[in-house]
Design a protein around this motif. Structure first.
Motif, PDB file in Angstrom:
ATOM      1  N   SER A 163      69.125  97.599  28.801  1.00 37.31           N
ATOM      2  CA  SER A 163      68.130  98.611  28.478  1.00 37.31           C
ATOM      3  C   SER A 163      67.801  99.433  29.706  1.00 37.31           C
ATOM      4  CB  SER A 163      66.854  97.946  27.970  1.00 37.31           C
ATOM      5  OG  SER A 163      67.134  97.141  26.877  1.00 37.31           O
ATOM      6  N   LEU A 164      67.673  98.744  30.831  1.00 39.40           N
ATOM      7  CA  LEU A 164      67.289  99.452  32.051  1.00 39.40           C
ATOM      8  C   LEU A 164      68.362 100.464  32.431  1.00 39.40           C
ATOM      9  CD1 LEU A 164      65.205  99.670  34.245  1.00 39.40           C
ATOM     10  CD2 LEU A 164      66.455  97.981  35.542  1.00 39.40           C
ATOM     11  N   SER A 178      61.657  96.647  28.132  1.00 44.74           N
ATOM     12  CA  SER A 178      62.471  95.644  27.454  1.00 44.74           C
ATOM     13  C   SER A 178      62.847  94.502  28.379  1.00 44.74           C
ATOM     14  CB  SER A 178      63.764  96.258  26.931  1.00 44.74           C
ATOM     15  OG  SER A 178      63.487  97.200  25.962  1.00 44.74           O
ATOM     16  N   PRO A 187      73.055 106.888  27.191  1.00 39.29           N
ATOM     17  CA  PRO A 187      71.934 105.954  27.232  1.00 39.29           C
ATOM     18  C   PRO A 187      72.060 104.819  26.224  1.00 39.29           C
ATOM     19  CG  PRO A 187      71.141 108.182  27.326  1.00 39.29           C
ATOM     20  CD  PRO A 187      72.599 108.271  27.056  1.00 39.29           C
ATOM     21  N   GLU A 188      72.734 105.055  25.101  1.00 31.71           N
ATOM     22  CA  GLU A 188      72.872 103.919  24.194  1.00 31.71           C
ATOM     23  C   GLU A 188      74.291 103.386  24.116  1.00 31.71           C
ATOM     24  OE1 GLU A 188      71.019 106.739  20.928  1.00 31.71           O
ATOM     25  OE2 GLU A 188      72.104 105.067  20.045  1.00 31.71           O
ATOM     26  N   GLY A 218      70.440 101.841  30.478  1.00 28.03           N
ATOM     27  CA  GLY A 218      70.383 102.914  29.489  1.00 28.03           C
ATOM     28  C   GLY A 218      69.250 103.882  29.781  1.00 28.03           C
ATOM     29  N   GLY A 219      68.080 103.339  30.109  1.00 26.62           N
ATOM     30  CA  GLY A 219      66.929 104.184  30.401  1.00 26.62           C
ATOM     31  C   GLY A 219      67.182 105.066  31.609  1.00 26.62           C
ATOM     32  N   GLY A 278      72.071 100.090  24.737  1.00 30.09           N
ATOM     33  CA  GLY A 278      71.327 100.841  25.731  1.00 30.09           C
ATOM     34  C   GLY A 278      69.843 100.570  25.647  1.00 30.09           C
ATOM     35  N   PHE A 279      69.041 101.636  25.679  1.00 20.05           N
ATOM     36  CA  PHE A 279      67.596 101.448  25.804  1.00 20.05           C
ATOM     37  C   PHE A 279      66.977 100.770  24.604  1.00 20.05           C
ATOM     38  CE2 PHE A 279      66.532 104.835  22.947  1.00 20.05           C
ATOM     39  CZ  PHE A 279      67.589 105.716  23.064  1.00 20.05           C
ATOM     40  N   GLY A 300      63.451 101.300  28.361  1.00 17.34           N
ATOM     41  CA  GLY A 300      64.384 100.635  29.261  1.00 17.34           C
ATOM     42  C   GLY A 300      63.685  99.672  30.189  1.00 17.34           C
ATOM     43  N   TRP A 301      62.541 100.083  30.691  1.00 14.27           N
ATOM     44  CA  TRP A 301      61.826  99.235  31.652  1.00 14.27           C
ATOM     45  C   TRP A 301      61.114  98.092  30.937  1.00 14.27           C
ATOM     46  CZ3 TRP A 301      62.065  98.433  36.614  1.00 14.27           C
ATOM     47  CH2 TRP A 301      61.054  97.691  37.219  1.00 14.27           C
TER      48      TRP A 301
END
Lengths: 375, 152, 351
Positions: free
Chosen positions: C169-170, C164, C243-244, C172-173, C252-253, C161-162
């Motif tokens: 993504s974030l 990307s 998360p996704e 999601g993470g 998501g992530f 997440g971070w």
């Protein structure tokens, strides 16, 4: 495109950030861009940006003859083509003063109601996806496929059925139309019950939708929201009942309403409407007379100067075709009043303070079709 | 409420320049100064609570642009159309988005399609068209992409 | 014949014989015995890796077939007999696809994230008792080790997440981290209850404690349900796939991932599903214990029973919302799990 108000950068505090949802996003159902100002997952502000697939239909129509315009109308909304055709065709017929034969009216109502069921099924399918349930889409497409097959036999098109002509129909119903329709109607009610059990009454679904995105009645009216989204807010307004067109007064059906105007009510109204549409279809099947399917329409359509606004209740709400004629064979101006355009405009009022997931849920419950917003 | 009654009620308060009954719908032309109070009266006193749409018609022959407001009354199931004629060279009209929230978007669309300025609009950004396309729904709009229909 | 029977039903007996024999032979060579142990461990690692990958391929196919069953369609049926090679074809496709690294990503973190997600799933396999004596290492803190290692995978998701550098993504993470922290606690409480009942932390010991068909699912039915819910949440599958959350966060992530790096996430998800089910089978369904069939078969039958349960849930429910998810864990699962633990403690003391 520059977005000025209300997303000026200096207005964003250090806790907030902007999330660009769309134009390519799985849940915007087309090319809709939604700019969200978020604080964590909470929506602080929302700004829809439309127009990515503006196709300038109104301008094109000004340069086409009346009979050439009908196919444009069914491409506005790929889910309720017949209803869109109907609005336009009725406007031209009114301008011409043509009386459509009764059989053709029955056929129109039948196709329009089938189209409404199809659209609501599509909504159900897509809404399941929006809510993260991956199975409803396949279930709903099973029934939708049956309707599509019937419509394909009737009109030749699977999605953008162009069957209606100014004055009636070119071709009569295909031979096995009634049989197939009967077969379809025999199980649709059970299937709707099944869908309600699967998704609408699911505990997670109700927890996410009840009390979410409440659209009060007066706000809905103020924003020009129509269709199931308005009826969900306890406003029994249905053009088929309130401003009857075609032969709708002959049929007995209920105008389904919700109570609280939340996302769940809007969903429930759509499911109920499938049942009511099936009822109308059964009555139409029993009552359809034989006879002509085409009125006497002049070969060259040249309405007298004047204007007419004809509106129909399509699956998303009030669709209107406003035609200004200057006496030539091309319309002077056509304005299409599309329901989703007004329905979407209310989104800012009902999503602020909710979560990202709710934005999707609320947007889905308004049943947006992007081509008709952009036109 | 019939068309004449409605017209009388409106005329008691406002100056209606011309009006006709068009297929059962009141169709009244109002001056640009008075139209806002007419719409307010229609909404608040006569029950026309829904604004169906706002649009415009370009009449280059008369050198004016007509802005059209179509209202709807839920109780009586009747429509009312208010038309306001504007000068084509500098079309300006007050916004009614403070009366009808839905007018916000409809006015933005009309503004960019016809080059009309809605004075006092809360969000005068473009809605549908990209920057650079100016008033395409005017009759004299020309664009390189516009190809005339071939003669059949 | 007896040897074959022993290998199938009573694996530790022939294994201990072989182990002793090998060490005796090794001593003749005069090299220190730990080198032979290392060689054995390496062999185990390779075997586990192969089993893991093959099982993941099969479980993906199985999920798609189950999904098809619930969705009144046929599922994969083109590649190979009954579509069995579909996942292999997909994996090959993902292998030979272009590996796209978006410009803005934090390359080191972006690269390491799939590794960090995949390695814990591999490590957990170490303590899963597949059959009698068929456990790579019966650690005396087995279940604790499982919890510790599965907790690591969230670091991978957070890194994805971070690294990307994408907002989807974030979110999601972060959702994943929040979810894991909340659902680790009820899961831990349930496992604690089981540990209280069995009196051991070792996975093999827990299976032994259920010997004689005294499986824990019946006395611990509440715990079993809680474990299934929490376990489903831990593996990030619907209805806990926040998360996704593809309809909200695109993917998501793993939005920015492609090709083999994506395949790692995909495989890890299914391996995690298998591991959660395997642990559920070990803790509640008596592990490899069962009549007639070899223990390892029983283990897989039970594991796949739980896998099917979780898939059933996945293909039926819509997704929870993030605050409902928190509420559900902190307001319902944890109090129930605590109560369950206290009641169990009293019962154990009294009986």
């Amino acid at each position: 495109m520059t977005i000025k108000a209300p997303f000026e950068l200096e207005k964003i505090s250090s806790d907030e950030y902007i999330l660009n949802m769309g134009p390519q996003h799985p849940s915007t159902h087309g090319v809709l861009r939604i700019i969200l100002k978020l604080d964590g997952e909470t929506v602080r502000d929302i700004y829809p940006d439309i127009g990515y697939i503006h196709s300038s239909v109104e301008k094109i129509c000004e340069n086409r003859k009346y009979e050439m315009i009908t196919p444009f109308t069914d491409r506005l909304d790929y889910l309720s083509a017949v209803n869109y055709n109907l609005a336009y065709v009725m406007a031209v017929e009114k301008l011409l003063g043509v009386q459509v034969p009764e059989r053709a009216e029955y056929m129109r109502v039948m196709l329009a109601e089938l189209n409404r069921i199809m659209s609501h099924l599509m909504w159900f399918a897509a809404y399941g996806m929006d809510m993260g349930a991956l199975t409803p889409i396949i279930y709903a497409f099973r029934e939708r496929e049956e309707i599509i097959d019937i419509m394909e036999g009737m009109t030749g098109g699977r999605m953008i059925h162009h069957a209606l002509r100014i004055g009636g129909f070119k071709y009569d119903l295909q031979k096995d139309f009634m049989e197939r329709l009967k077969k379809f109607l025999s199980h649709i009610d059970d299937r709707v019950d099944e869908y309600e059990a699967l998704l609408i009454n699911n505990i997670i679904f109700t927890a996410r939708t009840k009390g979410m995105g409440i659209l009060p009645k007066d706000m809905a009216i103020n924003y020009g929201v129509t269709g199931p989204s308005l009826r969900g807010s306890d406003c029994a307004y249905d053009l088929r009942r309130n401003a009857p067109y075609s032969i709708y007064p002959k049929f007995d059906f209920k105008v389904c309403t919700g109570r609280n105007g939340d996302t769940w009510d809007r969903s429930k109204v759509r499911m109920d409407e499938i049942r009511e549409s099936a009822r109308i279809l059964r009555q139409a099947m029993d009552g359809i007379p034989s006879g002509d399917i085409m009125a006497k329409v002049p070969r060259i359509i040249k309405p007298a100067p004047g204007e007419y606004y004809s509106k129909v209740e399509c699956a998303r709400g009030e669709f209107g075709a406003y035609i200004v004629s200057d006496g030539t064979e091309k319309p002077y101006r056509i304005k299409f009043r599309s329901p989703s355009f007004s329905n979407l405009s209310v989104i800012r009022e009902i999503t602020i303070g909710t979560k990202i997931a709710d934005v999707i849920a609320i947007m889905g419950s308004l049943d947006l079709v992007i081509p008709e917003i952009d036109r | 409420m019939t068309h004449t009654e409605l017209l009388e009620k409106l005329q008691a308060k406002h100056r209606i320049t011309e009006s006709k009954e068009d297929l059962g719908v009141l169709n009244a032309a109002v001056g640009a100064g008075a139209f806002k109070s007419v719409i307010k009266t229609l909404k608040e006193e006569l029950g026309y609570t829904q604004l169906n749409f706002v649009t415009a018609i370009d009449w280059p022959a008369n050198n004016n642009i007509e802005v059209i407001y179509r209202l709807y009354n839920y109780d009586t199931n009747s429509d009312a159309v208010i038309r306001v004629k504007l000068d084509r060279t500098k079309p300006e009209i007050a916004t009614i988005s403070d009366i009808f929230s839905t007018a916000n978007w409809h006015e933005r669309e009309t503004a960019e399609m016809f080059g009309i300025t809605f004075l006092g609009h809360p969000d005068p950004n473009r809605l549908i068209l990209p920057d650079g396309v100016i008033a395409p729904l005017r009759k004299d709009y020309k664009d390189a992409a516009m190809i005339p229909l071939p003669k059949a | 014949m007896d040897l074959l029977k022993d290998i199938l039903y009573n694996t530790d007996k022939p294994w201990n014989q072989f182990y002793g024999w090998a060490h005796a032979g090794w001593a003749n060579w005069g090299w220190p015995p730990f080198i032979l142990d290392i060689i054995f461990q390496l062999c185990f690692a390779v075997i586990i890796a192969v089993v893991l990958i093959l099982n993941a391929l099969w479980i993906i196919y199985y999920d798609r077939k189950i999904a098809a069953l619930f969705q009144i369609r046929k599922g994969p049926n083109r590649v190979g007999p009954l579509g069995l090679f579909q996942t292999i074809a997909d994996t090959v496709k993902l292998l030979i696809k272009e590996d796209i690294n978006p410009k803005a990503v934090d390359l080191a973190v972006f690269f390491l994230a799939p590794v960090f997600i995949f390695i814990p799933t591999f490590m957990v396999m170490l303590v899963i008792p597949f059959g009698r004596g068929l456990i790579p290492a019966d650690l005396n803190i087995g279940i604790l080790y499982v919890m510790a290692i599965t907790g690591l995978s969230v670091i991978g998701i957070l890194m994805a997440g971070w690294g990307s550098n994408s907002k989807y993504s974030l979110i999601g993470g972060l959702r994943s981290a929040v979810q894991l922290v909340s659902y680790e606690i009820p899961m831990m409480l349930v496992i604690l209850t089981i540990v209280m009942m069995s009196g051991t932390l070792s996975m093999g010991g827990i299976v032994q404690a259920q010997a004689g068909y005294k499986w824990f699912w019946l006395p611990q039915i509440v715990g079993f349900i809680l474990f299934l819910i929490a376990g489903n949440a831990e593996v990030n599958r619907a209805p806990f796939d926040l998360p996704e959350a593809e309809s909200e966060l695109v993917a998501g992530f793993n939005t920015e991932y492609s090709a083999m790096k994506f395949a790692f996430f995909y495989l890890a998800e299914y391996v995690n599903l298998f591991i959660t089910s395997a642990i559920a089978a070990t803790l509640f369904l008596g592990g490899w214990e069962g009549p007639l069939l070899p223990p390892v078969v029983w283990f897989f039958i039970k594991t796949y029973f739980v896998v099917t349960l979780l898939m059933w849930i996945r293909w039926t429910f819509p997704r929870l919302r993030v605050d409902h998810l928190m509420e559900f864990s902190w307001k319902y699962l944890i109090p129930i799990a605590l109560l369950n633990m206290v009641v169990t403690a009293f019962v154990i003391k009294l009986v």
